[in-house]
Scaffold this motif. Structure first.
Motif, PDB file in Angstrom:
ATOM      1  N   ASN A  12       0.817  -1.215   0.000  1.00 45.92           N
ATOM      2  CA  ASN A  12       0.000   0.000   0.000  1.00 45.92           C
ATOM      3  C   ASN A  12       0.849   1.263   0.000  1.00 45.92           C
ATOM      4  O   ASN A  12       0.311   2.369  -0.048  1.00 45.92           O
ATOM      5  CB  ASN A  12      -0.956   0.022   1.203  1.00 45.92           C
ATOM      6  CG  ASN A  12      -0.224  -0.141   2.531  1.00 45.92           C
ATOM      7  OD1 ASN A  12       0.692   0.609   2.846  1.00 45.92           O
ATOM      8  ND2 ASN A  12      -0.615  -1.142   3.309  1.00 45.92           N
ATOM      9  N   SER A  13       2.175   1.102   0.071  1.00 36.84           N
ATOM     10  CA  SER A  13       3.049   2.265   0.120  1.00 36.84           C
ATOM     11  C   SER A  13       4.393   1.939  -0.518  1.00 36.84           C
ATOM     12  O   SER A  13       4.970   0.878  -0.250  1.00 36.84           O
ATOM     13  CB  SER A  13       3.259   2.706   1.574  1.00 36.84           C
ATOM     14  OG  SER A  13       4.208   3.739   1.668  1.00 36.84           O
ATOM     15  N   ILE A  14       4.866   2.868  -1.353  1.00 38.79           N
ATOM     16  CA  ILE A  14       6.189   2.736  -1.968  1.00 38.79           C
ATOM     17  C   ILE A  14       6.945   4.031  -1.719  1.00 38.79           C
ATOM     18  O   ILE A  14       6.505   5.107  -2.124  1.00 38.79           O
ATOM     19  CB  ILE A  14       6.082   2.463  -3.481  1.00 38.79           C
ATOM     20  CG1 ILE A  14       5.281   1.185  -3.745  1.00 38.79           C
ATOM     21  CG2 ILE A  14       7.476   2.335  -4.092  1.00 38.79           C
ATOM     22  CD1 ILE A  14       5.099   0.865  -5.206  1.00 38.79           C
ATOM     23  N   GLU A  15       8.074   3.943  -1.030  1.00 39.81           N
ATOM     24  CA  GLU A  15       8.848   5.137  -0.708  1.00 39.81           C
ATOM     25  C   GLU A  15       9.630   5.635  -1.923  1.00 39.81           C
ATOM     26  O   GLU A  15       9.880   4.884  -2.877  1.00 39.81           O
ATOM     27  CB  GLU A  15       9.810   4.847   0.454  1.00 39.81           C
ATOM     28  CG  GLU A  15       9.121   4.548   1.777  1.00 39.81           C
ATOM     29  CD  GLU A  15      10.114   4.357   2.913  1.00 39.81           C
ATOM     30  OE1 GLU A  15      11.343   4.472   2.655  1.00 39.81           O
ATOM     31  OE2 GLU A  15       9.673   4.106   4.047  1.00 39.81           O
ATOM     32  N   GLU A  16      10.008   6.915  -1.859  1.00 40.06           N
ATOM     33  CA  GLU A  16      10.839   7.487  -2.912  1.00 40.06           C
ATOM     34  C   GLU A  16      12.139   6.689  -3.031  1.00 40.06           C
ATOM     35  O   GLU A  16      12.708   6.265  -2.034  1.00 40.06           O
ATOM     36  CB  GLU A  16      11.160   8.954  -2.597  1.00 40.06           C
ATOM     37  CG  GLU A  16       9.952   9.865  -2.614  1.00 40.06           C
ATOM     38  CD  GLU A  16       9.436  10.128  -4.019  1.00 40.06           C
ATOM     39  OE1 GLU A  16      10.246  10.047  -4.962  1.00 40.06           O
ATOM     40  OE2 GLU A  16       8.235  10.402  -4.179  1.00 40.06           O
ATOM     41  N   GLU A  17      12.570   6.483  -4.265  1.00 34.66           N
ATOM     42  CA  GLU A  17      13.805   5.763  -4.569  1.00 34.66           C
ATOM     43  C   GLU A  17      13.764   4.311  -4.106  1.00 34.66           C
ATOM     44  O   GLU A  17      14.808   3.709  -3.842  1.00 34.66           O
ATOM     45  CB  GLU A  17      15.027   6.473  -3.972  1.00 34.66           C
ATOM     46  CG  GLU A  17      15.255   7.857  -4.544  1.00 34.66           C
ATOM     47  CD  GLU A  17      16.563   8.471  -4.086  1.00 34.66           C
ATOM     48  OE1 GLU A  17      17.078   8.046  -3.021  1.00 34.66           O
ATOM     49  OE2 GLU A  17      17.072   9.354  -4.780  1.00 34.66           O
ATOM     50  N   ALA A  18      12.564   3.756  -4.002  1.00 33.31           N
ATOM     51  CA  ALA A  18      12.471   2.314  -3.728  1.00 33.31           C
ATOM     52  C   ALA A  18      13.123   1.534  -4.860  1.00 33.31           C
ATOM     53  O   ALA A  18      13.789   0.522  -4.641  1.00 33.31           O
ATOM     54  CB  ALA A  18      11.007   1.902  -3.573  1.00 33.31           C
ATOM     55  N   PHE A  19      12.914   2.028  -6.086  1.00 35.31           N
ATOM     56  CA  PHE A  19      13.596   1.480  -7.263  1.00 35.31           C
ATOM     57  C   PHE A  19      14.689   2.478  -7.635  1.00 35.31           C
ATOM     58  O   PHE A  19      14.407   3.606  -8.035  1.00 35.31           O
ATOM     59  CB  PHE A  19      12.608   1.302  -8.420  1.00 35.31           C
ATOM     60  CG  PHE A  19      11.462   0.401  -8.084  1.00 35.31           C
ATOM     61  CD1 PHE A  19      11.561  -0.972  -8.235  1.00 35.31           C
ATOM     62  CD2 PHE A  19      10.271   0.926  -7.595  1.00 35.31           C
ATOM     63  CE1 PHE A  19      10.506  -1.810  -7.917  1.00 35.31           C
ATOM     64  CE2 PHE A  19       9.207   0.098  -7.271  1.00 35.31           C
ATOM     65  CZ  PHE A  19       9.332  -1.267  -7.429  1.00 35.31           C
ATOM     66  N   SER A  20      15.915   2.061  -7.483  1.00 36.41           N
ATOM     67  CA  SER A  20      17.011   2.995  -7.704  1.00 36.41           C
ATOM     68  C   SER A  20      18.118   2.345  -8.516  1.00 36.41           C
ATOM     69  O   SER A  20      18.140   1.130  -8.704  1.00 36.41           O
ATOM     70  CB  SER A  20      17.562   3.514  -6.369  1.00 36.41           C
ATOM     71  OG  SER A  20      17.761   2.470  -5.459  1.00 36.41           O
ATOM     72  N   LYS A  21      19.026   3.181  -8.989  1.00 34.22           N
ATOM     73  CA  LYS A  21      20.060   2.840  -9.955  1.00 34.22           C
ATOM     74  C   LYS A  21      19.394   2.325 -11.223  1.00 34.22           C
ATOM     75  O   LYS A  21      18.689   3.080 -11.884  1.00 34.22           O
ATOM     76  CB  LYS A  21      21.078   1.845  -9.386  1.00 34.22           C
ATOM     77  CG  LYS A  21      22.378   1.840 -10.197  1.00 34.22           C
ATOM     78  CD  LYS A  21      23.430   0.888  -9.647  1.00 34.22           C
ATOM     79  CE  LYS A  21      24.678   0.946 -10.516  1.00 34.22           C
ATOM     80  NZ  LYS A  21      25.706   0.000 -10.036  1.00 34.22           N
ATOM     81  N   GLU A  22      19.532   1.035 -11.570  1.00 33.54           N
ATOM     82  CA  GLU A  22      18.896   0.518 -12.784  1.00 33.54           C
ATOM     83  C   GLU A  22      17.411   0.232 -12.521  1.00 33.54           C
ATOM     84  O   GLU A  22      17.066  -0.406 -11.526  1.00 33.54           O
ATOM     85  CB  GLU A  22      19.592  -0.758 -13.253  1.00 33.54           C
ATOM     86  CG  GLU A  22      21.071  -0.594 -13.542  1.00 33.54           C
ATOM     87  CD  GLU A  22      21.345   0.306 -14.735  1.00 33.54           C
ATOM     88  OE1 GLU A  22      20.391   0.600 -15.486  1.00 33.54           O
ATOM     89  OE2 GLU A  22      22.512   0.723 -14.900  1.00 33.54           O
ATOM     90  N   GLN A  23      16.551   0.692 -13.421  1.00 31.39           N
ATOM     91  CA  GLN A  23      15.111   0.483 -13.264  1.00 31.39           C
ATOM     92  C   GLN A  23      14.710  -0.868 -13.854  1.00 31.39           C
ATOM     93  O   GLN A  23      15.354  -1.367 -14.781  1.00 31.39           O
ATOM     94  CB  GLN A  23      14.336   1.598 -13.974  1.00 31.39           C
ATOM     95  CG  GLN A  23      14.676   2.989 -13.472  1.00 31.39           C
ATOM     96  CD  GLN A  23      14.264   3.209 -12.023  1.00 31.39           C
ATOM     97  OE1 GLN A  23      13.231   2.717 -11.588  1.00 31.39           O
ATOM     98  NE2 GLN A  23      15.070   3.933 -11.276  1.00 31.39           N
ATOM     99  N   PRO A  24      13.653  -1.482 -13.335  1.00 32.11           N
ATOM    100  CA  PRO A  24      13.189  -2.764 -13.905  1.00 32.11           C
ATOM    101  C   PRO A  24      12.749  -2.603 -15.354  1.00 32.11           C
ATOM    102  O   PRO A  24      12.261  -1.543 -15.754  1.00 32.11           O
ATOM    103  CB  PRO A  24      11.998  -3.143 -13.018  1.00 32.11           C
ATOM    104  CG  PRO A  24      12.136  -2.311 -11.781  1.00 32.11           C
ATOM    105  CD  PRO A  24      12.826  -1.053 -12.198  1.00 32.11           C
ATOM    106  N   THR A  25      12.914  -3.657 -16.123  1.00 34.75           N
ATOM    107  CA  THR A  25      12.398  -3.682 -17.484  1.00 34.75           C
ATOM    108  C   THR A  25      10.933  -4.099 -17.483  1.00 34.75           C
ATOM    109  O   THR A  25      10.148  -3.649 -18.313  1.00 34.75           O
ATOM    110  CB  THR A  25      13.210  -4.656 -18.351  1.00 34.75           C
ATOM    111  OG1 THR A  25      14.563  -4.221 -18.368  1.00 34.75           O
ATOM    112  CG2 THR A  25      12.690  -4.705 -19.766  1.00 34.75           C
ATOM    113  N   ILE A  26      10.574  -4.983 -16.586  1.00 27.97           N
ATOM    114  CA  ILE A  26       9.177  -5.350 -16.352  1.00 27.97           C
ATOM    115  C   ILE A  26       8.928  -5.271 -14.850  1.00 27.97           C
ATOM    116  O   ILE A  26       9.719  -5.785 -14.063  1.00 27.97           O
ATOM    117  CB  ILE A  26       8.861  -6.767 -16.865  1.00 27.97           C
ATOM    118  CG1 ILE A  26       8.779  -6.777 -18.392  1.00 27.97           C
ATOM    119  CG2 ILE A  26       7.543  -7.284 -16.274  1.00 27.97           C
ATOM    120  CD1 ILE A  26       8.562  -8.155 -18.982  1.00 27.97           C
ATOM    121  N   LEU A  27       7.849  -4.607 -14.471  1.00 24.87           N
ATOM    122  CA  LEU A  27       7.450  -4.535 -13.071  1.00 24.87           C
ATOM    123  C   LEU A  27       6.004  -5.000 -12.963  1.00 24.87           C
ATOM    124  O   LEU A  27       5.098  -4.368 -13.510  1.00 24.87           O
ATOM    125  CB  LEU A  27       7.580  -3.112 -12.527  1.00 24.87           C
ATOM    126  CG  LEU A  27       7.031  -2.888 -11.115  1.00 24.87           C
ATOM    127  CD1 LEU A  27       7.764  -3.750 -10.097  1.00 24.87           C
ATOM    128  CD2 LEU A  27       7.105  -1.421 -10.719  1.00 24.87           C
TER     129      LEU A  27
END
Length: 444
Positions: free
Chosen positions: A366-381
């Motif tokens: 229910n919550s995703i913090e800033e920069e949870a995905f960092s450096k290389e981003q997923p190609t599929i999420l």
């Protein structure tokens, strides 16, 4: 035309029913016309069981066969050539794009045939021509297969002096040609360790160790895989599934550090501890499966240079350490679906590998913090079937931009989240994003 070519044409026509799906037909038109059979929701929903295979078939695009033509999005991002559909929805100067939902409808009309085709391949509904052909053609195919020459390498393989004496090694069994050791019939873990430490092995390197069972019938309280379990015998694959194992010692797989490529620990429903920190020693490990177990947290994984596939789905994971996957340079698939995650903290998915498929479906996020995905981003999420109240622009635009600018057929699946129009208003400014985003609704 020779007989083999004619046979292939007949089988293909029989399997496909002689029908083709028009390239521009919509899903609704196709269903009503009878061209495209309705896709049963249980089959499509069951893609979660085969999702990695499903997406891997779609992952690499054949960029050499694509025209060099490209389209620019309203954010100045270079859009994948296959996104040329956007030219059908022009945008007036100084205004928002004309009904982004229409763009999504065009996407559906283009992708429905692909969806059906891939789902059928995954579920085996119509992929095998020999299964869908008439009985007469099926028999003929079988006869042709029987006439194929035998593999000369297999015939000339020397299978002697490979396995320990069968009477000493019972209840474990050894296949000399495949070098597979199957200990599914052992009665307890002490017996397993004793066999590997007392029996004489003609060789020390085998392909697979296998122990697949539902319980240890004699001693149910033996639930630890101890250090040096195999007494120095090495394997390429270790498969321990459907057991009562609760914990695995740090050096349980000692001896296989330089050979082990896959560890499969699926559906050991009581397994709570795995020595992730020791995987640094397994320099050739490519696949680690710990699915259907009782892991509750994931620590920071040490560097595993060759690890490509990490399956942690169907556990009880509530916590993932920040930077847990940062030192996995070869990672391609990360599956943490069907767990109990609620919050994704900053740098949880700090990825050092490009083109990673990340599956977080069927959690309670229910919550995703800033920069949870960092450096290389997923190609599929895949973040479908969660409790996200909003798609934050600052979090999802970097992923979408990466997907759009890459040579891979990636996207974000955000279906089955409690989203409303106001929660995704920012998407209306950039309708190109709808080409790469699954939303179950609403049609804003």
């Amino acid at each position: 035309m020779d007989t083999k070519t004619l046979l292939y044409i007949l089988v293909t026509i029989s399997a496909c029913g002689g029908l083709t799906i028009p390239e521009r037909s919509t899903q609704k038109e196709a269903k009503h016309s009878g061209i495209l059979p309705p896709l049963p929701s249980p089959i499509w929903n069951s893609y979660a069981q085969n999702k990695v295979e499903f997406f891997q078939r779609r992952l690499k695009s054949d960029s050499k066969d694509r025209p060099s033509l490209g389209v620019s999005s309203s954010r100045g991002i270079s859009v994948h050539p296959q996104s040329k559909l956007l030219t059908d929805t022009p945008k007036e100067k100084g205004s928002l794009a004309a009904r982004p939902h229409d763009v999504f409808s065009n996407w559906v009309s283009r992708k429905v045939p692909d969806k059906v085709s891939h789902v059928r391949k995954v579920t085996g509904k119509s992929d095998n021509l020999s299964e869908t052909a008439p009985e007469s053609l099926r028999n003929l195919l079988n006869k042709l297969n029987q006439k194929l020459p035998l593999n000369p390498e297999q015939d000339s393989q020397d299978c002697s002096n490979v396995c320990p004496p069968s009477e000493d090694f019972w209840p474990c069994q050894c296949d000399p040609c495949s070098k597979v050791i199957n200990c599914s019939a052992v009665t307890n873990l002490n017996q397993l360790q004793e066999l590997f430490h007392t029996v004489s092995f003609p060789i020390k390197n085998y392909t697979t160790f296998m122990m697949i069972q539902y319980e240890f019938p004699s001693v149910k309280n033996q639930t630890l895989l101890t250090d040096n379990l195999f007494g120095g015998v090495s394997f390429i694959n270790i498969v321990i599934e459907n057991t009562l194992v609760e914990s695995i010692a740090a050096n349980a797989f000692a001896g296989s550090e330089g050979t082990l490529e896959e560890i499969s620990l699926q559906y050991n429903i009581h397994l709570r501890h795995f020595p992730f920190e020791e995987m640094v020693h397994f320099t050739n490990l490519k696949t680690l499966r710990i699915a259907g177990s009782s892991l509750s947290s994931i620590p920071v994984l040490s560097r595993v240079p060759q690890l490509q596939n990490l399956y942690l789905n169907e556990n009880k994971i509530t916590n993932i350490s920040p930077m847990a996957f940062a030192d996995l340079p070869a990672l391609e698939v990360l599956d943490i679906g069907l767990n109990q995650l609620e919050t994704i903290n900053a740098h949880t998915f700090y990825l050092s590998a490009k083109t990673v498929l990340v599956f977080l479906d069927h959690n309670y996020i229910n919550s995703i913090e800033e920069e949870a995905f960092s450096k290389e981003q997923p190609t599929i999420l895949d973040i479908s079937h969660n409790s996200l109240p909003v798609l934050e622009e600052t979090i999802f635009t970097p992923i979408l931009d990466t997907v759009m600018s890459s040579d891979f057929d990636g996207y974000i699946n955000a279906e089955e989240n409690p989203l409303h129009c106001n929660d995704i208003l920012w998407l209306q400014q950039y309708p190109t994003y709808y080409l790469y985003l699954f939303l179950s609704g609403p049609g804003c």
